[in-house]
Design a protein around this motif. Structure first.
Motif, mmCIF file in Angstrom:
data_model
loop_
_atom_site.group_PDB
_atom_site.id
_atom_site.type_symbol
_atom_site.label_atom_id
_atom_site.label_comp_id
_atom_site.label_asym_id
_atom_site.label_seq_id
_atom_site.Cartn_x
_atom_site.Cartn_y
_atom_site.Cartn_z
ATOM 1 N N THR A 172 0.835 -1.206 0.000
ATOM 2 C CA THR A 172 0.000 0.000 0.000
ATOM 3 C C THR A 172 0.869 1.254 0.000
ATOM 4 O OG1 THR A 172 -1.764 -1.160 1.179
ATOM 5 C CG2 THR A 172 -1.811 1.253 1.232
ATOM 6 N N ARG A 173 1.929 1.233 0.789
ATOM 7 C CA ARG A 173 2.833 2.385 0.817
ATOM 8 C C ARG A 173 3.460 2.605 -0.567
ATOM 9 N NH1 ARG A 173 5.420 1.048 4.883
ATOM 10 N NH2 ARG A 173 4.659 2.554 6.426
ATOM 11 N N THR A 174 3.883 1.520 -1.204
ATOM 12 C CA THR A 174 4.462 1.621 -2.543
ATOM 13 C C THR A 174 3.452 2.183 -3.532
ATOM 14 O OG1 THR A 174 5.969 -0.229 -2.142
ATOM 15 C CG2 THR A 174 5.469 0.288 -4.435
ATOM 16 N N MET A 175 2.207 1.697 -3.456
ATOM 17 C CA MET A 175 1.154 2.167 -4.356
ATOM 18 C C MET A 175 0.909 3.662 -4.192
ATOM 19 S SD MET A 175 -2.274 3.208 -4.076
ATOM 20 C CE MET A 175 -2.957 2.347 -2.655
ATOM 21 N N VAL A 176 0.836 4.131 -2.960
ATOM 22 C CA VAL A 176 0.551 5.546 -2.709
ATOM 23 C C VAL A 176 1.710 6.416 -3.212
ATOM 24 C CG1 VAL A 176 0.155 7.296 -0.931
ATOM 25 C CG2 VAL A 176 -0.954 5.060 -0.747
ATOM 26 N N ARG A 177 2.928 5.993 -2.916
ATOM 27 C CA ARG A 177 4.087 6.769 -3.371
ATOM 28 C C ARG A 177 4.135 6.840 -4.903
ATOM 29 N NH1 ARG A 177 8.854 8.902 -1.889
ATOM 30 N NH2 ARG A 177 10.632 8.656 -3.295
ATOM 31 N N GLN A 178 3.851 5.721 -5.534
ATOM 32 C CA GLN A 178 3.856 5.697 -6.997
ATOM 33 C C GLN A 178 2.773 6.622 -7.556
ATOM 34 O OE1 GLN A 178 6.169 4.338 -8.563
ATOM 35 N NE2 GLN A 178 5.556 4.005 -10.672
ATOM 36 N N ALA A 179 1.604 6.624 -6.931
ATOM 37 C CA ALA A 179 0.518 7.495 -7.387
ATOM 38 C C ALA A 179 0.901 8.960 -7.252
ATOM 39 C CB ALA A 179 -0.746 7.204 -6.577
ATOM 40 N N LEU A 180 1.536 9.325 -6.148
ATOM 41 C CA LEU A 180 1.951 10.716 -5.945
ATOM 42 C C LEU A 180 2.981 11.127 -6.992
ATOM 43 C CD1 LEU A 180 2.306 10.845 -2.045
ATOM 44 C CD2 LEU A 180 0.389 11.627 -3.438
ATOM 45 N N MET A 181 3.922 10.231 -7.271
ATOM 46 C CA MET A 181 4.932 10.534 -8.286
ATOM 47 C C MET A 181 4.300 10.684 -9.662
ATOM 48 S SD MET A 181 7.897 7.920 -6.952
ATOM 49 C CE MET A 181 9.037 8.254 -8.294
ATOM 50 N N ASN A 182 3.362 9.821 -9.974
ATOM 51 C CA ASN A 182 2.735 9.868 -11.294
ATOM 52 C C ASN A 182 1.841 11.085 -11.463
ATOM 53 O OD1 ASN A 182 3.914 7.531 -12.348
ATOM 54 N ND2 ASN A 182 2.390 6.220 -11.391
ATOM 55 N N SER A 183 1.364 11.661 -10.364
ATOM 56 C CA SER A 183 0.510 12.841 -10.481
ATOM 57 C C SER A 183 1.268 14.007 -11.105
ATOM 58 C CB SER A 183 -0.039 13.250 -9.106
ATOM 59 O OG SER A 183 0.987 13.755 -8.263
ATOM 60 N N VAL A 184 2.587 14.035 -10.927
ATOM 61 C CA VAL A 184 3.384 15.130 -11.480
ATOM 62 C C VAL A 184 3.360 15.101 -13.005
ATOM 63 C CG1 VAL A 184 5.679 16.205 -11.506
ATOM 64 C CG2 VAL A 184 4.827 15.123 -9.419
ATOM 65 N N SER A 185 3.207 13.907 -13.581
ATOM 66 C CA SER A 185 3.166 13.800 -15.042
ATOM 67 C C SER A 185 1.899 14.418 -15.622
ATOM 68 C CB SER A 185 3.273 12.338 -15.472
ATOM 69 O OG SER A 185 2.127 11.608 -15.073
#
Length: 870
Positions: A378-391
């Protein structure tokens, strides 16, 4: 008012109409306010109608006198077709013995801009024309040091010229202020001068004003004229509530008020309405130039093409229609009447302010039902989502950030401030078995304040759906002007998604393999529209290349990114990823071409220049790297950018300026430990060994990376404290067991201790590790290892190649002098040692046995032996 306003029709002459002058005969009353009356009069001398503004008898206070006298003084200085002209000033004596002032002004037969907007349905060109005229009148006032302070739609009068075209006239300078005069209070005690809905935030807060305050007011006028709405809503909740909104709340995004607004216009409105005056245009002339170019474009373009053509012109999007491109070229040519400089200045002005965004560690409280590693996934998923939001955001770059263990929240923000990060995304989860409540925050590292936040609940076992919502919700925390698109929900199979998250979870520890890359490639071909996969492909390929020199995987990743736009993936996003991969491999020409392409877009220029500076540094082009780093630091004065400046200065031997840069970093960013480490390197090369040791040991031990430990070992080595150097080199190799330079330094330490067998063992290890190496420092130590394992000819061939490609590099010259001394090439060794000594390298760097052999040789230069020999 100074016009025949449709809301206040001219009245019959009053029986008590004042007699102001034999020259002017009052005909009717045009309007009345709390302090004065405006009359329509006939100028008998010049046979023209005029408007006369006169104080009411019961308003004849000192304050009112000051205001109308101030207006007279200021209007007397102004002579512009877009400002109501002052013709005369009349004074008379009141019954109480006091003096009254009346202003004889140009009569405008028309209406106010506010009434004109209600009564007319103007097209965009007419609106832009009026805004251009207001800018011109305003600029004339500002050139004379006059700030209007009450610029609003009611104080803009609209008449018609002989062609029936609307003409704007600025009026009511009653509370205007001259910047050349002493500040005076021209309003009643404890009251603001002006109208709340027209005031800038700094005017409401009572701060010092300059011309940019009027530009904020101009922004409110332009916003309402263009969109039909007011930027802060209707003033229906009272003056204090409106004042709070203007000073604290963001304005309604222009796109929300007018969905079809051309992007440059939306950007301009955002900048005019910036809370901080420094973020607004610097003059009304700059704003005029923008409106003028947009007006010209609108006149020449077909109406249905207007928005698209305008966006193409200012944002450099690809033009699909040749006909449209020809129109754009015609517009640019026509714009040259504004001067080439002003066109490009305006184009640069419409660029979005860059955002440098970092993702902070994800906090999870509570337990999550599911797999044994459910919380980690879950932590990995949330971090990945936050990073992808920048795109999903324009003009935004993702800044890499991994805090050290144990750092608290404020320390993390300090690190982000040092890196020049403008925004940090933070997520905190409260989970209970099957459900999690997530709180998303957009934090400003500069002041630790939360800019925007959002929260919602998701089901813990629906990670893909949650990732989609988190990414879009995070992107929505930023101004709509930055929005490119929202991610569409593209689900993988559960097994594929689990495999994907497993790889992402191992990225931080760099625990990835070639098999992981193959799996990602397969996922990319199965789900080619999934943006997140492309970023992970890039990260894994980069790790494999850096750790293992895997150029085939690097090139495969580039091919995958090349095909991504065919599936609708944003090209700017993939270009940013490719640029990173080009900077690692041997892609100099492609790197330069892609940088140039991204520079013409809204990609943050500072980020591009820092990437270019690192690329040049990595390839030994230090002067080019220095230039790019300095420009990056000017655009974004972060510790990291200044550190790039110092790195290139150091590598090119400019120790004096490098020290100056590092002192500046230490002053402004006292915990930027990398700067202390680099200062240690400079002192090492300069022979200030105790200073080098002091600089390095001032870094807390837990903050010393393996490179810093290796440098400390070098400081001990050069002080001939070989038995203290050995453990530092070994500590460094514990953290980086495959680091070639540290392995080579360990071998050189054993040489200095005359332990030839151990030295040869580590030189052999250098050769094994560097068999496919391409980096400069690795090849340098490979050449040294070849020389010390009796491969002299191969060593000389390699070092000659490195010298030819990197003629300015200090360390390459030092390696060459060592290799030539080992080979008995005394003349060449002399040459490079002398050059290094002249550059400022100290004698301690020449204590190895190979250099000491030179001391007894007859071909040794006297100035060399006098310095390096015992």
């Amino acid at each position: 008012m100074d016009i025949a306003d449709s809301e206040v029709a001219p009245q019959s002459p009053a029986t008590d109409a004042p007699h102001l002058s034999d020259r002017y005969q009052i005909q009717s009353t045009l309007g009345a306010g709390g302090m004065g009356v405006v009359y329509l009069a006939e100028d008998r001398k010049l046979h023209r109608r005029v408007a006369i503004k006169r104080l009411k008898a019961d308003a004849a206070s000192d304050n009112a006198h000051q205001r109308i006298q101030q207006e007279a003084r200021l209007l007397a200085q102004l002579n512009h077709p877009n400002i109501v002209a002052l013709h005369d000033v009349l004074e008379d004596t009141l019954d109480n013995g006091g003096r009254s002032v009346a202003l004889v002004m140009e009569y405008i037969e028309g209406t106010t801009l506010r009434a004109w907007m209600r009564e007319r349905t103007p097209n965009l060109q007419q609106k832009l024309s009026l805004l251009m005229q207001i800018c011109q009148g305003l600029q004339q006032a500002h050139d004379l040091g006059i700030i209007h302070r009450d610029l609003k739609s009611d104080n803009i009068l609209i008449a018609e010229n002989a062609k029936g075209e609307p003409v704007a006239k600025i009026t009511d300078f009653g509370i205007a202020k001259s910047q050349q005069l002493d500040e005076q209070t021209l309003t009643a005690e404890n009251q603001l001068a002006g109208t709340i809905t027209a005031m800038s935030p700094e005017q409401i807060l009572g701060k010092a004003l300059d011309a940019r305050s009027d530009l904020f007011s101009l922004g409110t006028i332009a916003y309402e004229l263009l969109t039909g709405s007011r930027p802060f809503g209707k003033n229906d909740t009272g003056a204090l509530a409106m004042a709070h909104r203007v000073t604290n709340d963001p304005h309604t995004p222009p796109q929300q008020a007018w969905a079809g607004i051309p992007e440059p216009l939306a950007i301009l409105l955002d900048k005019l309405l910036a809370k901080d005056p420094a973020m607004r245009p610097q003059s009304a002339q700059i704003v005029y130039q923008g409106f003028a170019l947009l007006h010209k474009q609108g006149l020449e373009a077909e109406s249905e093409d207007y928005t698209a053509t305008l966006t193409d012109l200012f944002t450099h999007h690809k033009i699909k229609s040749r006909r449209r491109w020809q129109r754009v070229l015609a517009v640019v040519a026509a714009a040259l009447v504004l001067s080439t400089g002003s066109y490009w200045g305006w184009k640069e002005f419409t660029r979005l302010e860059p955002q440098y965004i970092a993702v902070m560690p994800v906090e999870i409280n509570g337990e999550i039902r599911g797999e044994e590693n459910a919380k980690a996934l879950t932590r990995t998923m949330v971090r990945q989502a936050l990073m992808n939001s920048v795109s999903q955001l324009k003009a935004s770059a993702l800044v890499s950030f991994t805090p050290k263990a144990g750092q608290d929240f404020e320390t993390q923000l300090q690190k982000l401030r040092d890196k020049g990060v403008t925004d940090a995304l933070h997520a905190k989860l409260e989970c209970a078995e099957a459900r999690c409540e997530i709180a998303l925050q957009r934090v400003a590292p500069a002041d630790s304040q939360v800019k925007q936040q959002a929260s919602f609940v998701f089901l813990a076992d629906k990670r893909q759906e949650a990732e989609y919502r988190i990414a879009n919700s995070s992107a929505a925390l930023f101004s709509q002007i930055y929005s490119k698109h929202s991610e569409k929900q593209l689900l993988m199979s559960d097994s594929d998604y689990s495999s994907y998250l497993d790889i992402v979870g191992r990225l931080e520890s760099k625990d990835v393999t070639k098999e992981d890359f193959k799996l990602l490639s397969l996922l990319g071909s199965t789900y080619p529209k999934n943006t997140t996969i492309y970023r992970t492909v890039t990260d894994v390929a980069a790790i494999l290349y850096v750790l293992n020199g895997d150029s085939l995987t690097l090139n495969s990743a580039i091919q995958i990114l090349n095909s991504a736009p065919d599936y609708g993936i944003d090209e700017t996003f993939t270009d940013g990823l490719k640029l990173f991969l080009y900077s690692l491999g041997d892609h100099q020409e492609k790197f330069g071409q892609l940088i140039s392409k991204l520079e013409s877009s809204n990609y943050p220029i500072s980020e591009l220049k820092s990437k270019r500076a690192r690329y040049f540094y990595r390839n030994g082009q230090y002067q080019e790297g220095l230039r790019e780093a300095q420009e990056a630091a000017e655009l974004n004065p972060s510790a990291d950018n200044f550190y790039l400046v110092a790195m290139n200065q150091t590598a090119s031997g400019d120790y004096h300026n490098a020290r100056t840069t590092l002192r500046r970093i230490a002053k402004n960013f006292p915990k930027h430990w990398s700067s202390y480490s680099l200062l240690g390197v400079i002192e090492l090369e300069s022979g200030n060994l105790e200073a080098a040791e002091s600089a390095i040991t001032s870094i807390p031990e837990q903050q010393r990376g393996w490179r810093t430990k290796s440098n400390l070992g070098t400081a001990y080595f050069l002080q001939e404290k070989y038995h203290k150097a050995l453990p530092e080199f070994r500590k460094a190799l514990e953290q980086a067991p495959k680091d070639i330079p540290t392995t080579g330094q360990l071998a050189e330490t054993y040489l200095a201790l005359h332990e030839r067998t151990k030295a040869t063992k580590y030189f052999q290890l250098v050769l094994e590790l560097s068999s496919e190496a391409t980096s400069l420092d690795s090849l340098q130590y490979r050449a040294i290892a070849l020389a010390n394992t009796n491969n002299i000819n191969e060593a000389i061939l390699l070092i000659t190649k490195l010298l030819r490609e990197n003629p300015e590099d200090t360390f390459i010259k030092h390696a060459a002098s060592q290799i030539y001394a080992t080979a008995g090439e005394w003349r060449s060794a002399n040459l490079y040692i002398k050059e290094l000594l002249d550059q400022g390298m100290s004698a301690e760097w020449f204590k190895l046995p190979a250099f000491q052999l030179l001391c007894a040789h007859p071909q040794a230069l006297e100035e060399v032996t006098a310095t390096i020999c015992n």
